[in-house]
Design a protein around this motif. Sequence first.
Motif, PDB file in Angstrom:
ATOM      1  N   VAL A  73       0.855  -1.187   0.000  1.00 54.77           N
ATOM      2  CA  VAL A  73       0.000   0.000   0.000  1.00 54.77           C
ATOM      3  C   VAL A  73       0.890   1.236   0.000  1.00 54.77           C
ATOM      4  N   SER A 125      -7.097  -1.041   2.998  1.00 50.05           N
ATOM      5  CA  SER A 125      -6.266  -1.698   1.985  1.00 50.05           C
ATOM      6  C   SER A 125      -7.020  -2.795   1.248  1.00 50.05           C
ATOM      7  N   ASN A 167      -5.045   0.421  -3.000  1.00 50.27           N
ATOM      8  CA  ASN A 167      -3.655   0.306  -2.552  1.00 50.27           C
ATOM      9  C   ASN A 167      -2.855   1.598  -2.662  1.00 50.27           C
TER      10      ASN A 167
END
Length: 231
Positions: A69, A147, A151
């Motif tokens: 992420v 997430s 991302n």
Amino acid sequence: MVRCWRHSDNRLEEEQCTDGDSAASSQSRFPHKAFWVILSASLLLVIVALGLTGHLGLSRPHSQPSQIVRITVPDQTGVLINQSAVVDQQNDLVTFCVTSPANQTSTVLFDIKHGLICYKPVDEQSCFLRKMDRSDYDNVRSLLHESAHKNHFQLSGNETQRQTEFLGVLAASQVDVSTLEEPLQALCQDRSIHWTKRAEGPGKQRLVYFCIDICFPSNICVSVCFYYLPE
């Protein structure tokens, strides 16, 4: 079975005579029947076992691979800071790679399962350890939740809440690395590890040596600043 004939005055009468061969025949039929009963029961058990295995295999969640992420946020001067976090949902680990404006990267590992945070500053020879508190769990859970949908996060400087935490390092409180879990050992395998103590501030007589800024998708950025306590 042996047929026996008895002579009478008017007719021949037939008798059934039993000898040892008849008993042996009866005994031979019983094991044959028992064999089929045992075989049928074994097949039934195998079918039930396969059914349960298939059910458990379908109901067991598949292991999820780690996800990267990216978080971009402007600092207080407006300069964009890029951060990345490796989210390992299966092992309850989140690893931040925090890049400073000087292009130096520090690593922060959140071990959610064991409730620990480990800081690995880029320009230090030690790692620093502390226990997670409620705000840490809230911040990391926001990352785990968000997430799952995307991302990359672009945080706004005006909406971001900025917080500062002070951690005092006691040089004598070195941690035995062998007592830590494998992810922490791997992160700091070439460094000593020291416990830290959270405080309201370092006080005027103590110097803050360095800070690490960590930002979360919940629009919260935490500046974690370290200073050394006297032994």
